[in-house]
Design a protein around this motif. Structure first.
Motif, PDB file in Angstrom:
ATOM      1  N   GLY A 143       1.051  -1.132   0.177  1.00  0.00           N
ATOM      2  CA  GLY A 143      -0.112  -0.059  -0.002  1.00  0.00           C
ATOM      3  C   GLY A 143       0.836   1.107   0.162  1.00  0.00           C
ATOM      4  N   LEU A 144       1.874   1.144   0.825  1.00  0.00           N
ATOM      5  CA  LEU A 144       2.702   2.355   0.774  1.00  0.00           C
ATOM      6  C   LEU A 144       3.408   2.527  -0.502  1.00  0.00           C
ATOM      7  CD1 LEU A 144       4.374   1.900   4.398  1.00  0.00           C
ATOM      8  CD2 LEU A 144       2.712   3.884   3.584  1.00  0.00           C
ATOM      9  N   GLU A 145       3.747   1.440  -1.223  1.00  0.00           N
ATOM     10  CA  GLU A 145       4.541   1.523  -2.492  1.00  0.00           C
ATOM     11  C   GLU A 145       3.468   2.243  -3.367  1.00  0.00           C
ATOM     12  OE1 GLU A 145       7.676   1.344  -5.119  1.00  0.00           O
ATOM     13  OE2 GLU A 145       7.740   1.434  -2.956  1.00  0.00           O
ATOM     14  N   LEU A 146       2.291   1.679  -3.397  1.00  0.00           N
ATOM     15  CA  LEU A 146       1.410   2.211  -4.673  1.00  0.00           C
ATOM     16  C   LEU A 146       1.071   3.575  -4.060  1.00  0.00           C
ATOM     17  CD1 LEU A 146      -0.607   1.151  -6.797  1.00  0.00           C
ATOM     18  CD2 LEU A 146      -2.146   0.942  -4.871  1.00  0.00           C
ATOM     19  N   ASN A 147       1.049   4.043  -3.015  1.00  0.00           N
ATOM     20  CA  ASN A 147       0.821   5.429  -2.780  1.00  0.00           C
ATOM     21  C   ASN A 147       2.077   6.222  -3.291  1.00  0.00           C
ATOM     22  OD1 ASN A 147      -0.662   7.576  -1.525  1.00  0.00           O
ATOM     23  ND2 ASN A 147       0.724   7.434   0.434  1.00  0.00           N
ATOM     24  N   PHE A 162       1.699   6.492  -7.066  1.00  0.00           N
ATOM     25  CA  PHE A 162       0.634   6.941  -7.442  1.00  0.00           C
ATOM     26  C   PHE A 162       1.113   8.810  -7.359  1.00  0.00           C
ATOM     27  CE2 PHE A 162      -3.311   9.359  -6.399  1.00  0.00           C
ATOM     28  CZ  PHE A 162      -4.124   9.186  -7.523  1.00  0.00           C
ATOM     29  N   PHE A 163       1.689   9.285  -6.578  1.00  0.00           N
ATOM     30  CA  PHE A 163       2.139  10.374  -6.458  1.00  0.00           C
ATOM     31  C   PHE A 163       3.285  10.860  -7.181  1.00  0.00           C
ATOM     32  CE2 PHE A 163      -0.597  10.129  -2.741  1.00  0.00           C
ATOM     33  CZ  PHE A 163      -1.492  11.447  -2.900  1.00  0.00           C
ATOM     34  N   ALA A 164       3.927   9.885  -7.469  1.00  0.00           N
ATOM     35  CA  ALA A 164       5.084  10.081  -8.562  1.00  0.00           C
ATOM     36  C   ALA A 164       4.509  10.226  -9.999  1.00  0.00           C
ATOM     37  CB  ALA A 164       6.051   9.161  -8.593  1.00  0.00           C
ATOM     38  N   VAL A 165       3.297   9.657 -10.103  1.00  0.00           N
ATOM     39  CA  VAL A 165       2.973   9.934 -11.336  1.00  0.00           C
ATOM     40  C   VAL A 165       2.149  11.105 -11.810  1.00  0.00           C
ATOM     41  CG1 VAL A 165       1.126   8.862 -13.052  1.00  0.00           C
ATOM     42  CG2 VAL A 165       2.731   7.433 -11.765  1.00  0.00           C
ATOM     43  N   ARG A 166       2.333  11.923 -12.804  1.00  0.00           N
ATOM     44  CA  ARG A 166       1.729  13.284 -13.057  1.00  0.00           C
ATOM     45  C   ARG A 166       0.499  13.227 -13.900  1.00  0.00           C
ATOM     46  NH1 ARG A 166       5.467  17.326 -11.322  1.00  0.00           N
ATOM     47  NH2 ARG A 166       7.302  16.544 -10.924  1.00  0.00           N
ATOM     48  N   ASP A 167       0.621  12.331 -14.645  1.00  0.00           N
ATOM     49  CA  ASP A 167      -0.608  12.118 -15.688  1.00  0.00           C
ATOM     50  C   ASP A 167      -1.814  11.633 -15.189  1.00  0.00           C
ATOM     51  OD1 ASP A 167      -1.728  12.385 -18.345  1.00  0.00           O
ATOM     52  OD2 ASP A 167      -1.357   9.990 -18.516  1.00  0.00           O
ATOM     53  N   THR A 168      -3.010  12.123 -15.332  1.00  0.00           N
ATOM     54  CA  THR A 168      -4.176  11.780 -14.803  1.00  0.00           C
ATOM     55  C   THR A 168      -4.640  10.414 -15.265  1.00  0.00           C
ATOM     56  OG1 THR A 168      -4.750  14.092 -14.221  1.00  0.00           O
ATOM     57  CG2 THR A 168      -6.598  12.462 -14.263  1.00  0.00           C
ATOM     58  N   ALA A 169      -4.527  10.017 -16.584  1.00  0.00           N
ATOM     59  CA  ALA A 169      -4.924   8.942 -17.076  1.00  0.00           C
ATOM     60  C   ALA A 169      -4.160   7.744 -16.586  1.00  0.00           C
ATOM     61  CB  ALA A 169      -4.706   9.008 -18.681  1.00  0.00           C
ATOM     62  N   GLU A 178      -7.400   1.633 -11.012  1.00  0.00           N
ATOM     63  CA  GLU A 178      -8.386   0.564 -11.573  1.00  0.00           C
ATOM     64  C   GLU A 178      -7.456  -0.699 -11.218  1.00  0.00           C
ATOM     65  OE1 GLU A 178      -9.137   1.439 -15.732  1.00  0.00           O
ATOM     66  OE2 GLU A 178     -10.257   3.065 -15.162  1.00  0.00           O
ATOM     67  N   PHE A 179      -6.341  -0.628 -11.502  1.00  0.00           N
ATOM     68  CA  PHE A 179      -5.513  -2.128 -11.085  1.00  0.00           C
ATOM     69  C   PHE A 179      -5.578  -2.437  -9.760  1.00  0.00           C
ATOM     70  CE2 PHE A 179      -1.359  -3.831  -9.616  1.00  0.00           C
ATOM     71  CZ  PHE A 179      -1.483  -4.822 -10.347  1.00  0.00           C
ATOM     72  N   ALA A 180      -5.381  -1.385  -8.834  1.00  0.00           N
ATOM     73  CA  ALA A 180      -5.463  -1.701  -7.453  1.00  0.00           C
ATOM     74  C   ALA A 180      -6.962  -2.282  -7.155  1.00  0.00           C
ATOM     75  CB  ALA A 180      -5.088  -0.361  -6.611  1.00  0.00           C
ATOM     76  N   ARG A 181      -7.997  -1.603  -7.613  1.00  0.00           N
ATOM     77  CA  ARG A 181      -9.331  -2.161  -7.215  1.00  0.00           C
ATOM     78  C   ARG A 181      -9.511  -3.525  -7.803  1.00  0.00           C
ATOM     79  NH1 ARG A 181     -12.574   3.267  -9.298  1.00  0.00           N
ATOM     80  NH2 ARG A 181     -12.298   4.189  -7.238  1.00  0.00           N
ATOM     81  N   ASP A 182      -8.717  -3.871  -9.038  1.00  0.00           N
ATOM     82  CA  ASP A 182      -8.835  -5.151  -9.612  1.00  0.00           C
ATOM     83  C   ASP A 182      -8.246  -6.213  -8.630  1.00  0.00           C
ATOM     84  OD1 ASP A 182     -10.336  -4.473 -11.743  1.00  0.00           O
ATOM     85  OD2 ASP A 182      -8.435  -4.270 -13.008  1.00  0.00           O
ATOM     86  N   VAL A 183      -6.971  -5.839  -8.257  1.00  0.00           N
ATOM     87  CA  VAL A 183      -6.296  -6.608  -7.080  1.00  0.00           C
ATOM     88  C   VAL A 183      -7.007  -6.812  -5.997  1.00  0.00           C
ATOM     89  CG1 VAL A 183      -4.316  -6.919  -5.521  1.00  0.00           C
ATOM     90  CG2 VAL A 183      -4.050  -5.988  -8.197  1.00  0.00           C
ATOM     91  N   LEU A 184      -7.671  -5.889  -5.216  1.00  0.00           N
ATOM     92  CA  LEU A 184      -8.420  -5.779  -4.005  1.00  0.00           C
ATOM     93  C   LEU A 184      -9.535  -6.613  -4.386  1.00  0.00           C
ATOM     94  CD1 LEU A 184      -8.282  -2.444  -2.664  1.00  0.00           C
ATOM     95  CD2 LEU A 184      -7.476  -4.449  -1.576  1.00  0.00           C
ATOM     96  N   GLN A 185     -10.491  -6.572  -5.466  1.00  0.00           N
ATOM     97  CA  GLN A 185     -11.340  -7.583  -5.721  1.00  0.00           C
ATOM     98  C   GLN A 185     -11.096  -9.024  -5.852  1.00  0.00           C
ATOM     99  OE1 GLN A 185     -13.312  -5.541  -9.185  1.00  0.00           O
ATOM    100  NE2 GLN A 185     -14.447  -4.122  -7.690  1.00  0.00           N
ATOM    101  N   SER A 186      -9.834  -9.196  -6.445  1.00  0.00           N
ATOM    102  CA  SER A 186      -9.565 -10.817  -6.655  1.00  0.00           C
ATOM    103  C   SER A 186      -9.008 -11.185  -5.514  1.00  0.00           C
ATOM    104  CB  SER A 186      -8.501 -10.750  -7.672  1.00  0.00           C
ATOM    105  OG  SER A 186      -7.161 -10.239  -7.223  1.00  0.00           O
ATOM    106  N   GLU A 187      -8.425 -10.542  -4.590  1.00  0.00           N
ATOM    107  CA  GLU A 187      -8.031 -10.957  -3.230  1.00  0.00           C
ATOM    108  C   GLU A 187      -9.284 -11.206  -2.184  1.00  0.00           C
ATOM    109  OE1 GLU A 187      -4.990 -11.039  -1.402  1.00  0.00           O
ATOM    110  OE2 GLU A 187      -3.969 -11.112  -3.475  1.00  0.00           O
TER     111      GLU A 187
END
Length: 58
Positions: free
Chosen positions: A13-17, A20-27, A34-43
């Protein structure tokens, strides 16, 4: 084993955070979300009796 999973999830979670903040592009941020949601749903699907963040299924 459960403590190990909690620790791993905290680190991930900390690494994903950080990414996320290192990426500047909104897309790209949306793709990360979306990737994080997919991972959570599969877990959650792998754990019987788990409850989704929206609450129990009706």
């Amino acid at each position: 084993m459960e403590d190990e999973n909690i620790a791993l999830n905290s680190v991930l979670g900390l690494e994903l955070n950080r990414v996320f903040f290192a990426v500047r592009d909104t897309a790209n941020k949306q793709k990360i979300i979306e990737f994080a949601r997919d991972v959570l749903q599969s877990e959650r699907a792998e754990r019987p009796g788990s409850v989704s963040p929206e609450g129990p299924a009706s």
